[in-house]
Design an enzyme around this catalytic site. Structure first.
Site, PDB file in Angstrom:
ATOM      1  N   ARG A  24       1.034  -1.299  -0.012  1.00 45.28           N
ATOM      2  CA  ARG A  24      -0.030   0.039  -0.008  1.00 45.28           C
ATOM      3  C   ARG A  24       1.048   1.187   0.063  1.00 45.28           C
ATOM      4  O   ARG A  24       0.543   2.335  -0.638  1.00 45.28           O
ATOM      5  CB  ARG A  24      -0.717  -0.040   1.316  1.00 45.28           C
ATOM      6  CG  ARG A  24      -2.186   0.530   1.146  1.00 45.28           C
ATOM      7  CD  ARG A  24      -2.971   0.786   2.621  1.00 45.28           C
ATOM      8  NE  ARG A  24      -3.072  -0.550   3.258  1.00 45.28           N
ATOM      9  CZ  ARG A  24      -4.079  -1.189   3.189  1.00 45.28           C
ATOM     10  NH1 ARG A  24      -4.935  -1.141   2.297  1.00 45.28           N
ATOM     11  NH2 ARG A  24      -3.955  -2.652   3.855  1.00 45.28           N
ATOM     12  N   TYR A  25       2.106   1.233   0.579  1.00 41.20           N
ATOM     13  CA  TYR A  25       2.918   2.222   0.904  1.00 41.20           C
ATOM     14  C   TYR A  25       4.262   1.883   0.137  1.00 41.20           C
ATOM     15  O   TYR A  25       4.636   0.740   0.235  1.00 41.20           O
ATOM     16  CB  TYR A  25       3.147   2.821   2.177  1.00 41.20           C
ATOM     17  CG  TYR A  25       1.972   2.984   3.153  1.00 41.20           C
ATOM     18  CD1 TYR A  25       1.601   4.187   3.251  1.00 41.20           C
ATOM     19  CD2 TYR A  25       1.473   1.839   3.998  1.00 41.20           C
ATOM     20  CE1 TYR A  25       0.258   4.441   3.799  1.00 41.20           C
ATOM     21  CE2 TYR A  25       0.185   2.424   4.468  1.00 41.20           C
ATOM     22  CZ  TYR A  25      -0.399   3.408   4.721  1.00 41.20           C
ATOM     23  OH  TYR A  25      -1.490   3.532   5.342  1.00 41.20           O
TER      24      TYR A  25
ATOM     25  N   ARG B 104       7.197  -0.292   2.588  1.00 38.19           N
ATOM     26  CA  ARG B 104       6.796  -1.381   3.389  1.00 38.19           C
ATOM     27  C   ARG B 104       5.565  -2.220   2.699  1.00 38.19           C
ATOM     28  O   ARG B 104       4.744  -1.822   1.994  1.00 38.19           O
ATOM     29  CB  ARG B 104       6.152  -0.905   4.611  1.00 38.19           C
ATOM     30  CG  ARG B 104       4.888  -0.364   4.993  1.00 38.19           C
ATOM     31  CD  ARG B 104       4.754   0.893   5.936  1.00 38.19           C
ATOM     32  NE  ARG B 104       5.332   2.211   5.260  1.00 38.19           N
ATOM     33  CZ  ARG B 104       4.535   3.407   5.568  1.00 38.19           C
ATOM     34  NH1 ARG B 104       3.586   3.281   6.505  1.00 38.19           N
ATOM     35  NH2 ARG B 104       4.911   4.364   4.940  1.00 38.19           N
TER      36      ARG B 104
ATOM     37  N   CYS C 189      -5.584 -17.793  13.973  1.00 40.16           N
ATOM     38  CA  CYS C 189      -4.890 -16.826  14.986  1.00 40.16           C
ATOM     39  C   CYS C 189      -5.114 -17.776  16.319  1.00 40.16           C
ATOM     40  O   CYS C 189      -5.937 -18.696  16.239  1.00 40.16           O
ATOM     41  CB  CYS C 189      -5.831 -15.655  15.280  1.00 40.16           C
ATOM     42  SG  CYS C 189      -5.654 -14.620  13.905  1.00 40.16           S
TER      43      CYS C 189
ATOM     44  N   CYS D  28     -10.959 -12.599  17.475  1.00 38.92           N
ATOM     45  CA  CYS D  28     -11.594 -11.302  18.054  1.00 38.92           C
ATOM     46  C   CYS D  28     -12.810 -11.177  17.161  1.00 38.92           C
ATOM     47  O   CYS D  28     -13.044 -11.060  15.858  1.00 38.92           O
ATOM     48  CB  CYS D  28     -10.821 -10.178  17.714  1.00 38.92           C
ATOM     49  SG  CYS D  28      -8.938 -10.586  18.168  1.00 38.92           S
TER      50      CYS D  28
ATOM     51  N   CYS E 109     -12.669  -8.408  14.063  1.00 39.36           N
ATOM     52  CA  CYS E 109     -11.659  -8.621  13.396  1.00 39.36           C
ATOM     53  C   CYS E 109     -11.968  -7.885  12.211  1.00 39.36           C
ATOM     54  O   CYS E 109     -12.703  -8.385  11.399  1.00 39.36           O
ATOM     55  CB  CYS E 109     -11.120 -10.202  13.156  1.00 39.36           C
ATOM     56  SG  CYS E 109      -9.720 -10.321  11.963  1.00 39.36           S
TER      57      CYS E 109
ATOM     58  N   ARG F 204      -9.975  -8.639   9.455  1.00 47.07           N
ATOM     59  CA  ARG F 204      -9.777  -9.726   8.439  1.00 47.07           C
ATOM     60  C   ARG F 204     -10.702 -10.959   8.574  1.00 47.07           C
ATOM     61  O   ARG F 204     -10.347 -11.913   8.530  1.00 47.07           O
ATOM     62  CB  ARG F 204      -8.350  -9.907   8.421  1.00 47.07           C
ATOM     63  CG  ARG F 204      -7.532  -8.745   8.099  1.00 47.07           C
ATOM     64  CD  ARG F 204      -6.344  -9.235   7.154  1.00 47.07           C
ATOM     65  NE  ARG F 204      -5.525  -7.942   6.638  1.00 47.07           N
ATOM     66  CZ  ARG F 204      -4.351  -7.448   7.615  1.00 47.07           C
ATOM     67  NH1 ARG F 204      -4.009  -8.026   8.454  1.00 47.07           N
ATOM     68  NH2 ARG F 204      -3.937  -6.436   6.983  1.00 47.07           N
TER      69      ARG F 204
ATOM     70  N   ASP G 187     -12.897  -0.683  12.231  1.00 49.12           N
ATOM     71  CA  ASP G 187     -13.241  -0.861  10.590  1.00 49.12           C
ATOM     72  C   ASP G 187     -14.636  -1.254  10.459  1.00 49.12           C
ATOM     73  O   ASP G 187     -15.386  -1.954  11.534  1.00 49.12           O
ATOM     74  CB  ASP G 187     -12.273  -1.784  10.221  1.00 49.12           C
ATOM     75  CG  ASP G 187     -10.769  -1.412  10.309  1.00 49.12           C
ATOM     76  OD1 ASP G 187     -10.431  -0.062   9.729  1.00 49.12           O
ATOM     77  OD2 ASP G 187     -10.201  -2.171  10.770  1.00 49.12           O
TER      78      ASP G 187
ATOM     79  N   ASP H 298      -8.255   3.669   9.366  1.00 48.80           N
ATOM     80  CA  ASP H 298      -7.978   3.143   7.915  1.00 48.80           C
ATOM     81  C   ASP H 298      -9.051   3.536   7.086  1.00 48.80           C
ATOM     82  O   ASP H 298     -10.250   3.119   7.332  1.00 48.80           O
ATOM     83  CB  ASP H 298      -7.878   1.488   8.106  1.00 48.80           C
ATOM     84  CG  ASP H 298      -6.548   1.113   8.327  1.00 48.80           C
ATOM     85  OD1 ASP H 298      -5.724   1.189   7.425  1.00 48.80           O
ATOM     86  OD2 ASP H 298      -6.182   0.588   9.317  1.00 48.80           O
TER      87      ASP H 298
ATOM     88  N   LYS I 133      -3.795   4.648   6.165  1.00 53.64           N
ATOM     89  CA  LYS I 133      -4.408   5.203   7.422  1.00 53.64           C
ATOM     90  C   LYS I 133      -4.184   6.648   7.564  1.00 53.64           C
ATOM     91  O   LYS I 133      -3.210   7.379   7.000  1.00 53.64           O
ATOM     92  CB  LYS I 133      -3.025   4.612   8.665  1.00 53.64           C
ATOM     93  CG  LYS I 133      -3.506   3.484   8.838  1.00 53.64           C
ATOM     94  CD  LYS I 133      -2.457   2.948  10.129  1.00 53.64           C
ATOM     95  CE  LYS I 133      -2.704   1.618  10.665  1.00 53.64           C
ATOM     96  NZ  LYS I 133      -2.482   0.689   9.458  1.00 53.64           N
TER      97      LYS I 133
END
Ligand code: SF4
Length: 369
Positions: free
Chosen positions: A100-101, A104, A113, A117, A120, A122, A283, A320, A327
């Site tokens: 995205r950037y 990185r 996981c 959560c 989440c 994702r 999100d 986001d 972000k």
């Protein structure tokens, strides 16, 4: 370059994965079972023994339970919610990579996981019915992509949780990435030190250190109670080995959306030598509206935090932007432009600003002569 077999170390058999187990343990009501089965068929459920032990089953508002025990509210999607709320797909040049950037990439190695959560972002990409990890061919393709893009300075292992890999596999992967000359930083995003701290033993810590790159760990935790003695010891082991840690927290309704809870969490991070890094606004993941709060409330909490704790304890409050636009810090802002106070025609006229202090009182800058 090693051939990587993505052996995943699943959590102990004592991890609760079925709504029937949650009911049997008194962590969910029997009357809700039918709805919870529907939720679990769609979104993964896992509550490790460490997390289960933290839940106060007598408190219907328990902030730990709200994060991990499924709710019928997850079956209701709101307008605007999306399976890919932060637009990973739009920036994925090859499987496993989000670029995205310029400097990185995210490297999504595993899709499992230790705990799942309920908020989440994702949630449509991890859990039941999904592949547990990248194929070997996709892994090699992702490494080739990083190798071919010399502007990539930082590789962020995220996911899924990279600490679900066995220490041996993780060490191989760390070495493969660090072997790429232009990669200087490997950052791992993890919830394991709080969810299953026993995993973070000497072998795992040794796997995190690698020649040729600097490792950083970003710990995801949302309530001070998650930093138990066992979690603190796991983090201390990492930091004592010379690996710096930062925190990530999601602002969640009924979990940490009050100044006292956020203050306690940020102070706890700092006491554990973990620098508060991000406070994420929730999100638009499907079925998570009951856990989101408003941007206005988030800004109010950040203002309150500014008045209660030192700069060391301040995270950046970020959103986001849906669609994959990255972000954005979302304030609050303490600075606004004031009208020039100089007489008309004064060529030396300065633009003045209004600056709010931590009590909310407003001052002019530069000050009036
Ligand atoms: S640990 Fe991270 S990726 Fe895994 S369920 Fe929680 S928020 Fe999602």
């Amino acid at each position: 370059m090693s051939k990587v077999d993505f052996k995943i170390n699943l959590t102990s058999a004592a991890t609760l994965r079925q709504p029937t187990e949650l009911v049997a343990q008194g962590l969910a009501a029997a009357a809700d079972l039918a709805d919870l089965e529907k939720v679990a068929a769609r979104y993964a459920v896992a509550v490790t023994p460490d997390i289960a032990a933290l839940i106060d089953a007598n408190d219907p508002e328990d902030p730990i339970a709200r994060q991990f025990i499924p709710s019928a509210a997850e079956l209701v999607a709101q307008p605007g919610e999306s399976a890919d709320p932060i637009g990973d797909h739009a920036h994925s040049p090859v499987a496993g990579i989000v670029h995205r950037y310029p400097d990185r990439v995210l490297f999504k190695l595993v899709h499992v996981c230790a705990v799942y959560c309920r908020f989440c972002f994702r949630r449509e990409m991890v859990g039941p019915g999904k592949a547990t990890a990248l194929s070997d061919a996709a892994y090699q393709g992702a490494l080739d992509y990083i190798r071919a893009n010399s502007e990539i300075w930082e590789v962020i292992l995220t996911g899924g949780d990279p600490l679900m890999l066995s220490p041996r596999r993780l060490a191989e992967i760390m070495a493969d990435i660090a072997d790429i000359d232009h990669v200087r930083i490997i950052r791992l995003h993890t919830r394991v030190p709080v969810a299953d701290p026993a995993r973070v033993g000497p072998e795992m810590i040794a796997a995190l250190k690698v020649k040729g790159a600097t490792t950083w760990i970003a710990l995801h935790a949302n309530h001070a109670r998650e930093l138990t003695d066992r979690a603190r010891a796991a983090c201390a082991g990492v930091i004592d080995a010379g690996i710096p840690m930062v925190s990530q927290t999601v602002l969640l309704r009924g979990v940490n959306d009050n100044a006292a809870a956020l203050e306690a969490l940020m102070r706890t991070f700092v006491e554990c030598r973990i620098k508060p890094y991000y406070l994420h606004h929730g999100d638009f993941a499907p079925g998570t509206a009951h856990l989101r709060t408003t941007l206005e409330h988030g800004q109010e909490l950040m203002r309150a935090l500014r008045g209660r704790v030192s700069g060391l304890c301040q995270p950046a409050y970020v959103l986001d932007i849906p669609g994959g636009h990255g972000k954005a810090p979302v304030g609050p802002s303490y600075l606004s432009q004031a009208h020039s106070l100089a007489p008309e025609g004064d060529r030396q006229a300065e633009t003045r600003y209004r600056v709010a202090d931590y009590c909310g009182d407003v001052h002019l800058y530069p000050p009036k002569p």
